[in-house]
Design a protein around this motif. Structure first.
Motif, PDB file in Angstrom:
ATOM      1  N   GLU A 132       0.779  -1.354   0.097  1.00 11.10           N
ATOM      2  CA  GLU A 132      -0.063   0.002  -0.057  1.00 11.10           C
ATOM      3  C   GLU A 132       0.867   1.451  -0.029  1.00 11.10           C
ATOM      4  O   GLU A 132       0.548   2.394  -0.619  1.00 11.10           O
ATOM      5  N   ASP A 199      -8.668   1.927  -3.839  1.00 10.09           N
ATOM      6  CA  ASP A 199      -7.795   2.685  -4.830  1.00 10.09           C
ATOM      7  C   ASP A 199      -7.575   2.716  -6.026  1.00 10.09           C
ATOM      8  O   ASP A 199      -7.193   3.732  -6.888  1.00 10.09           O
ATOM      9  N   ALA A 336     -12.016   8.808  -0.494  1.00  4.49           N
ATOM     10  CA  ALA A 336     -11.103   7.891  -0.269  1.00  4.49           C
ATOM     11  C   ALA A 336     -11.546   6.467  -0.546  1.00  4.49           C
ATOM     12  O   ALA A 336     -10.595   5.801  -1.401  1.00  4.49           O
ATOM     13  N   SER A 399      -2.326  11.252  -0.615  1.00  8.85           N
ATOM     14  CA  SER A 399      -2.857   9.971  -0.100  1.00  8.85           C
ATOM     15  C   SER A 399      -1.886   9.225   0.636  1.00  8.85           C
ATOM     16  O   SER A 399      -0.869   9.314   0.059  1.00  8.85           O
ATOM     17  N   MET A 401      -1.388   5.629   2.246  1.00 10.37           N
ATOM     18  CA  MET A 401      -2.039   4.338   2.490  1.00 10.37           C
ATOM     19  C   MET A 401      -1.162   3.235   3.304  1.00 10.37           C
ATOM     20  O   MET A 401       0.015   3.314   3.419  1.00 10.37           O
ATOM     21  N   ILE A 438      -6.444   4.209   4.230  1.00 10.81           N
ATOM     22  CA  ILE A 438      -6.446   5.174   3.619  1.00 10.81           C
ATOM     23  C   ILE A 438      -6.361   6.581   4.296  1.00 10.81           C
ATOM     24  O   ILE A 438      -7.727   6.702   5.039  1.00 10.81           O
TER      25      ILE A 438
END
Length: 458
Positions: A132, A199, A336, A399, A401, A438
């Protein structure tokens, strides 16, 4: 930089291999753009610009129809299996177009090419093969491969046309697609776990949320208008360049090369100002206004060689800026948990723009002449400019993750609230079924990963 902050060798190899496959497929789409219209006019019924535009845009329609279903099918039938099928379909379409002796068969071949819509399956496989924390970097590498491919196509297309002709270019792209199948099979690892990724993938249940978001709708119309104008332009500009420059279409690379170099250099400060200085809306407005100015310039100076060169340069400066900043803006504007769905709709709008632009450009050119094409494109740009001026300024966020610990059994709602309370966090989503967290983090804030990791790891 610690080892955990770097992409592993497997992640890097997977991303580069899949980015090259994405790029090769797009190369097959783009290579013919600067020379196809002139070639098509030599074919039976090819003198009708409507059919030229339809041939250029046909792949956009089938791509729009199939790219989301391909991605969803990859969840059930396997990522690699769907990529194999898509690349094989694309190769078949390439060979059909190569063997065509009239414009109608080329239209069929181009439509078959577009039906091999592997982009969603490729990005889903990238998500399976990357952690991620490296997902954004991997997607940026794929996005970069598309931009480089497009720039190269404008230069390589005319050169290859001199050596092997348009049928040879179609054969080449078909062979490259078949070689890409071997790339996927032998160079790209099989994912240990394959699951849905919010995502990167579209979720039918979230389509309503995305389609009702007026900020995302503005971006979807924008990418539609951008690529409609782009495709319509290539119905007429190759003819105008040949008529005004006296150069054979095989030498048009000498025109496109300096234009692309200048436009790519000029786009860098605009992107830095937009992303780093949190001035995305201002950059948007200016870029769309420049696009509008380029369409006006095309309409007024289409019979002048240096006028066309000037208009092309202005067009591609704005085009490259918008192509670079729009995907990141989608990420900033989308909820998100629905980012993949928003990107899927965005990509579908882009493909529809390619189709509409090709067909509209061809029909307008055949019925009313070159100027009508640029009036149509100018109207699209004017509507987009109004839309951009009324949109909300994209939040200055990035973003982040994180992977949830395996077998996580904590209170996900409480974890989401705790993460949302951290300084700089604008949005927090915990997705236990995907094992992922996220966060949208304020770019202006001093962000500390350790605080988030401490909460996630308990």
């Amino acid at each position: 930089m610690s080892q955990s902050e770097r992409m592993s060798s497997v992640e890097l190899r997977s991303t580069l291999s899949l980015a090259s496959i994405y790029g090769l497929r797009m190369l097959g789409m783009f290579l013919i753009l600067p020379i196809f219209a002139i070639y098509a006019e030599t074919l039976p019924t090819g003198h009708d610009h409507f059919y030229i535009g339809l041939a250029l845009g046909a792949y956009g329609l089938t791509q729009a129809l199939f790219q989301l279903p391909f991605g969803m099918a990859s969840d059930r039938l396997g990522r690699k299996n769907m990529i194999y099928i898509g690349l094989l379909i694309f190769a078949i379409g390439s060979f059909v177009a190569a063997s065509a002796d009239d414009i109608h068969m080329i239209i069929i071949g181009r439509a078959i090419q577009g039906a091999g819509a592997v982009s969603a399956a490729v990005t889903a496989l990238v998500a399976d093969l990357t952690r991620e924390e490296h997902r954004t970097k991997a997607m940026a590498m794929i996005g970069g491969s598309i931009g480089i491919t497009f720039a190269l196509s404008l230069i390589l297309g005319p050169t290859l046309n001199q050596w092997i002709g348009v049928p040879g270019i179609f054969i080449l792209t078909g062979v490259l697609a078949l070689l890409a199948i071997l790339d996927v099979k032998y160079l790209v690892p099989d994912p240990q776990v394959s699951r849905f990724h919010s995502d990167t993938q579209a979720a039918p249940a979230r389509l309503g949320t995305v389609l009702q978001n007026t900020q995302l709708l503005r971006l979807n119309f924008g990418i539609f208008a951008l690529h409609a104008s782009h495709m319509a332009m290539f119905v007429v500009v190759p003819f105008a360049l040949k008529q005004t420059s006296g150069l054979n279409e095989g030498d048009h690379w000498m025109i496109y090369l300096p234009i692309m170099l200048v436009s790519m250099i000029m786009m860098v400060p605009a992107i830095i100002i937009g992303e780093k200085k949190a001035r995305l809306k201002q950059v948007f407005i200016l870029s769309v206004a420049v696009m509008l100015a380029s369409e006006v310039a095309f309409g007024l100076m289409i019979s002048s060689f240096w006028g066309i060169v000037a208009a092309l340069t202005v067009f591609f400066i704005a085009f490259n800026v918008l192509e670079a900043i729009m995907p990141s803006t989608i990420s900033k504007q989308a909820p998100a948990a629905a980012k993949g769905t928003a990107i899927g709709v965005f990509n579908t709008a882009q493909s529809l723009g390619i189709f509409v632009g090709g067909v509209s450009g061809g029909w307008l050119s055949s019925q009313y002449g070159y100027a009508a094409v640029f009036i149509f494109c100018g109207i699209l740009m004017l509507l987009w400019l109004v839309s951009v001026m009324t949109m909300q300024a994209p939040a200055a966020v990035r973003s982040r993750m994180y992977h949830l610990p395996d077998g996580y059994a904590g209170d996900t709602a409480q974890l989401s609230r705790q993460l949302a309370a951290l300084p700089g966090v604008r949005e927090s989503v915990v997705l236990p079924t995907e094992g992922m967290v996220i966060l949208k983090v304020d770019m202006q804030a001093s962000w500390d990963d350790s605080a988030a990791l401490q909460l996630i790891r308990g």
